[in-house]
Design a protein around this motif. Structure first.
Motif, PDB file in Angstrom:
ATOM      1  N   ALA A 113      20.048  -3.077  20.663  1.00  0.00           N
ATOM      2  CA  ALA A 113      19.474  -3.117  19.318  1.00  0.00           C
ATOM      3  C   ALA A 113      17.974  -2.829  19.338  1.00  0.00           C
ATOM      4  CB  ALA A 113      19.741  -4.488  18.691  1.00  0.00           C
ATOM      5  N   ARG A 114      17.286  -3.344  20.335  1.00  0.00           N
ATOM      6  CA  ARG A 114      15.840  -3.108  20.407  1.00  0.00           C
ATOM      7  C   ARG A 114      15.535  -1.644  20.692  1.00  0.00           C
ATOM      8  NH1 ARG A 114      11.577  -6.097  24.558  1.00  0.00           N
ATOM      9  NH2 ARG A 114       9.770  -4.803  24.027  1.00  0.00           N
ATOM     10  N   LEU A 115      16.343  -1.013  21.549  1.00  0.00           N
ATOM     11  CA  LEU A 115      16.126   0.402  21.842  1.00  0.00           C
ATOM     12  C   LEU A 115      16.358   1.256  20.595  1.00  0.00           C
ATOM     13  CD1 LEU A 115      15.521   2.564  23.969  1.00  0.00           C
ATOM     14  CD2 LEU A 115      17.986   2.674  24.428  1.00  0.00           C
ATOM     15  N   LEU A 116      17.391   0.943  19.835  1.00  0.00           N
ATOM     16  CA  LEU A 116      17.640   1.679  18.593  1.00  0.00           C
ATOM     17  C   LEU A 116      16.481   1.512  17.615  1.00  0.00           C
ATOM     18  CD1 LEU A 116      21.432   0.898  17.983  1.00  0.00           C
ATOM     19  CD2 LEU A 116      20.445   3.066  18.693  1.00  0.00           C
ATOM     20  N   LYS A 117      15.950   0.305  17.531  1.00  0.00           N
ATOM     21  CA  LYS A 117      14.829   0.049  16.614  1.00  0.00           C
ATOM     22  C   LYS A 117      13.559   0.747  17.079  1.00  0.00           C
ATOM     23  CE  LYS A 117      12.145  -3.701  14.523  1.00  0.00           C
ATOM     24  NZ  LYS A 117      10.857  -3.263  15.081  1.00  0.00           N
ATOM     25  N   ASP A 118      13.261   0.672  18.385  1.00  0.00           N
ATOM     26  CA  ASP A 118      12.028   1.268  18.891  1.00  0.00           C
ATOM     27  C   ASP A 118      12.044   2.785  18.790  1.00  0.00           C
ATOM     28  OD1 ASP A 118      11.178  -1.254  19.422  1.00  0.00           O
ATOM     29  OD2 ASP A 118      11.504  -1.158  21.599  1.00  0.00           O
ATOM     30  N   THR A 119      13.214   3.400  18.891  1.00  0.00           N
ATOM     31  CA  THR A 119      13.323   4.856  18.782  1.00  0.00           C
ATOM     32  C   THR A 119      13.473   5.326  17.340  1.00  0.00           C
ATOM     33  OG1 THR A 119      15.706   4.679  19.214  1.00  0.00           O
ATOM     34  CG2 THR A 119      14.260   5.124  21.094  1.00  0.00           C
ATOM     35  N   GLY A 120      13.480   4.394  16.385  1.00  0.00           N
ATOM     36  CA  GLY A 120      13.599   4.763  14.983  1.00  0.00           C
ATOM     37  C   GLY A 120      14.983   5.162  14.550  1.00  0.00           C
ATOM     38  N   ARG A 121      16.005   4.850  15.338  1.00  0.00           N
ATOM     39  CA  ARG A 121      17.371   5.232  14.992  1.00  0.00           C
ATOM     40  C   ARG A 121      18.123   4.131  14.269  1.00  0.00           C
ATOM     41  NH1 ARG A 121      18.957   9.825  17.521  1.00  0.00           N
ATOM     42  NH2 ARG A 121      20.407   9.833  15.748  1.00  0.00           N
ATOM     43  N   ALA A 122      17.496   2.988  14.025  1.00  0.00           N
ATOM     44  CA  ALA A 122      18.188   1.866  13.383  1.00  0.00           C
ATOM     45  C   ALA A 122      17.249   1.154  12.425  1.00  0.00           C
ATOM     46  CB  ALA A 122      18.731   0.887  14.426  1.00  0.00           C
ATOM     47  N   VAL A 123      17.866   0.550  11.409  1.00  0.00           N
ATOM     48  CA  VAL A 123      17.167  -0.302  10.454  1.00  0.00           C
ATOM     49  C   VAL A 123      17.794  -1.678  10.519  1.00  0.00           C
ATOM     50  CG1 VAL A 123      16.617  -0.697   8.033  1.00  0.00           C
ATOM     51  CG2 VAL A 123      16.592   1.636   8.951  1.00  0.00           C
ATOM     52  N   LEU A 124      16.991  -2.703  10.759  1.00  0.00           N
ATOM     53  CA  LEU A 124      17.497  -4.065  10.833  1.00  0.00           C
ATOM     54  C   LEU A 124      17.630  -4.635   9.428  1.00  0.00           C
ATOM     55  CD1 LEU A 124      15.443  -5.501  13.833  1.00  0.00           C
ATOM     56  CD2 LEU A 124      17.639  -4.323  13.859  1.00  0.00           C
ATOM     57  N   VAL A 125      18.764  -5.244   9.143  1.00  0.00           N
ATOM     58  CA  VAL A 125      18.990  -5.860   7.839  1.00  0.00           C
ATOM     59  C   VAL A 125      19.419  -7.298   8.045  1.00  0.00           C
ATOM     60  CG1 VAL A 125      19.602  -3.709   6.698  1.00  0.00           C
ATOM     61  CG2 VAL A 125      21.380  -5.039   7.800  1.00  0.00           C
ATOM     62  N   LYS A 126      19.250  -8.096   7.008  1.00  0.00           N
ATOM     63  CA  LYS A 126      19.549  -9.512   7.093  1.00  0.00           C
ATOM     64  C   LYS A 126      21.044  -9.746   7.138  1.00  0.00           C
ATOM     65  CE  LYS A 126      15.452 -10.880   4.460  1.00  0.00           C
ATOM     66  NZ  LYS A 126      14.972 -11.571   3.250  1.00  0.00           N
ATOM     67  N   GLY A 127      21.422 -10.772   7.895  1.00  0.00           N
ATOM     68  CA  GLY A 127      22.810 -11.190   7.920  1.00  0.00           C
ATOM     69  C   GLY A 127      23.083 -12.247   6.882  1.00  0.00           C
ATOM     70  N   ALA A 128      24.287 -12.788   6.917  1.00  0.00           N
ATOM     71  CA  ALA A 128      24.699 -13.757   5.899  1.00  0.00           C
ATOM     72  C   ALA A 128      23.887 -15.041   5.977  1.00  0.00           C
ATOM     73  CB  ALA A 128      26.187 -14.067   6.061  1.00  0.00           C
ATOM     74  N   GLU A 129      23.400 -15.384   7.179  1.00  0.00           N
ATOM     75  CA  GLU A 129      22.701 -16.657   7.330  1.00  0.00           C
ATOM     76  C   GLU A 129      21.314 -16.633   6.696  1.00  0.00           C
ATOM     77  OE1 GLU A 129      24.779 -17.796  11.603  1.00  0.00           O
ATOM     78  OE2 GLU A 129      22.616 -17.629  11.400  1.00  0.00           O
ATOM     79  N   SER A 130      20.725 -15.451   6.544  1.00  0.00           N
ATOM     80  CA  SER A 130      19.359 -15.379   6.042  1.00  0.00           C
ATOM     81  C   SER A 130      19.275 -14.824   4.632  1.00  0.00           C
ATOM     82  CB  SER A 130      18.521 -14.485   6.967  1.00  0.00           C
ATOM     83  OG  SER A 130      19.107 -13.211   7.065  1.00  0.00           O
ATOM     84  N   GLU A 131      20.412 -14.677   3.951  1.00  0.00           N
ATOM     85  CA  GLU A 131      20.385 -14.137   2.605  1.00  0.00           C
ATOM     86  C   GLU A 131      19.846 -15.154   1.596  1.00  0.00           C
ATOM     87  OE1 GLU A 131      24.154 -12.667   1.577  1.00  0.00           O
ATOM     88  OE2 GLU A 131      24.069 -10.922   2.881  1.00  0.00           O
TER      89      GLU A 131
END
Length: 332
Positions: A113-131
Motif C-alpha cells: 500500500a505504501r509503494l502504491l501511494k508513494d508512486t502516485g498509483r493509489a488514493v487512500l480512503v477512509k474505512g468503515a471505522e473512521s467514517e
C-alpha cells in the motif's frame, strides 16, 4: 432463329452474372478499404481508453491499519500492471460459510500500500471505522441495529411456532386415520404449545450482506473520504519497505512469508505460475544476531527447498540493498 435467341439469352445472362460479380468485388474492395482505414483510428481510441483506465489511481480503503482493495478492476490492475499480489480475505456471496475459496476485499501488505501511494498509483480512503467519530451517532446506530435484531428474533419465533403447530396438526391427522392410536397427547401438547414454546436466540438467522461490496465512491466524495497514512514508520517498517521497494524494482513478485519464518516470499513471476525461490529476511545493516538464528533459518530453508536471503538496506538509499544468501550444506 430459335438458336440465335437462345444464344443471345445465354450471353445476356452471362453478362449479367459477370456484372453482378464485378459489383460484388467492388463493394468488397471498398468495404475492406474502409475497414483498413477505420482500424487504426479504432485501435488508437481503444488504446487511449485502456491507457486512461490504467492511469486512474486505485482506491485503497484503510480500515484501521489494514489496507484493502474492493473494486475488481483495481485488483486486476495492480496484479497485471504493478505486480501487487495481496491476499483475498472476503467471503463469496454464494458460498459465505466456507473458507476454501475467498473473494474480495484484497488485503495488501503495508509495504504494498505504501509503494502504491508513494508512486502516485493509489488514493487512500477512509474505512468503515473512521467514517463517523461522533459517539452519540454511534449509540443511535447501535440502538437501531439492536431493535432490528429484536424485531427479526420475534418474527422468526412466530414463524417457528406456526411451523411447530403445523407439524403437530399433521401428526394428529395421521393418528386420527389410525384407529388404534389416540391423539389425546398430541391435543394436549398443541393446546399448551403457545405457553411452553421458546425459540432460542442461537437458532436465529442473521442476514449477511455479501451480495455487493459496500464501497462505491463518486468523484465528488474523494475529498471527504481522503485518509492520511496513519501507520507508524519505525526503523523496522522502513527496513521492510526499502527491501520490498528494491525487489519490486527488480521485477520480483512478493507475498508475505509469515508461515515460513521470514518477511517475504520472493517469486520470479506470478505466484499462480511459479514457486517461490527465496525467503527474504529483513535485517538492519548494523544489527547483531547469534549464529544459532542463522542456523535455524538455513535448516528451515533446506526443509522447504528455498534459499534464505538476508536483506540489509545500506545507510544511504543511493547504495541500495545488500543481499546475502544462506543455504544449509551440513554439519562439520
Amino acid at each position: 432463329m430459335e438458336l440465335e435467341t437462345e444464344a443471345d439469352g445465354k450471353l445476356e445472362a452471362e453478362v449479367q452474372t459477370e456484372t453482378i460479380m464485378e459489383m460484388e468485388r467492388e463493394v468488397k474492395t471498398q468495404t475492406e478499404g474502409e475497414s483498413v482505414e477505420r482500424d487504426p483510428e479504432s485501435d488508437t481510441r481503444t488504446g487511449e481508453v485502456k491507457r486512461e483506465r490504467e492511469m486512474e489511481p486505485v482506491l485503497v480503503c484503510v480500515s484501521g491499519s489494514t489496507p484493502l482493495l474492493w473494486r475488481s478492476a483495481d485488483l486486476r490492475l495492480v496484479r497485471e500492471r504493478m505486480g501487487i499480489v495481496g491476499t483475498l480475505v472476503g467471503s463469496l456471496a454464494r458460498q459465505p460459510r466456507q473458507n476454501c475459496r475467498l473473494g474480495r476485499p484484497l488485503q495488501l501488505l503495508l509495504e504494498e500500500a505504501r509503494l502504491l501511494k508513494d508512486t502516485g498509483r493509489a488514493v487512500l480512503v477512509k474505512g468503515a471505522e473512521s467514517e463517523c467519530d461522533d459517539d452519540r451517532v454511534n449509540v443511535e446506530v447501535e440502538e437501531s441495529y439492536t431493535k432490528h435484531l429484536q424485531h427479526s428474533y420475534e418474527e422468526q419465533g412466530r414463524l417457528a411456532l406456526e411451523e411447530k403447530k403445523r407439524v403437530l396438526q399433521r401428526v394428529m391427522t395421521e393418528r386420527f386415520r389410525d384407529e388404534a392410536l389416540t391423539d389425546q397427547p398430541i391435543r394436549e401438547r398443541l393446546s399448551s404449545l403457545k405457553s411452553s414454546f421458546s425459540f432460542p436466540r442461537s437458532a436465529m438467522m442473521v442476514q449477511l450482506c455479501t451480495a455487493r461490496a459496500r464501497l462505491g465512491y463518486a468523484p465528488d466524495e474523494h475529498d471527504w473520504l481522503a485518509a492520511d497514512w496513519t501507520l507508524p514508520r519505525d526503523n523496522k517498517q522502513e527496513v521492510r519497505y526499502r527491501v520490498y521497494q528494491d525487489l519490486r524494482q527488480q521485477g520480483y513478485y512478493i507475498t508475505s512469508a509469515g508461515k515460513f519464518g521470514g518477511d517475504y516470499l520472493i517469486y520470479p513471476g506470478d505466484p499462480l505460475r511459479f514457486h517461490a525461490h527465496f525467503i527474504a529476511v529483513c535485517v538492519p545493516i548494523k544489527s547483531e544476531s547469534p549464529i544459532s538464528d542463522f542456523l535455524c533459518l538455513a535448516r528451515l530453508g533446506a526443509n522447504v527447498k528455498k534459499t534464505i536471503l538476508l536483506c540489509s538496506p545500506s545507510e544511504t538509499e543511493s547504495e541500495g540493498v545488500i543481499y546475502t544468501s544462506i543455504q544449509w550444506s551440513g554439519m562439520v
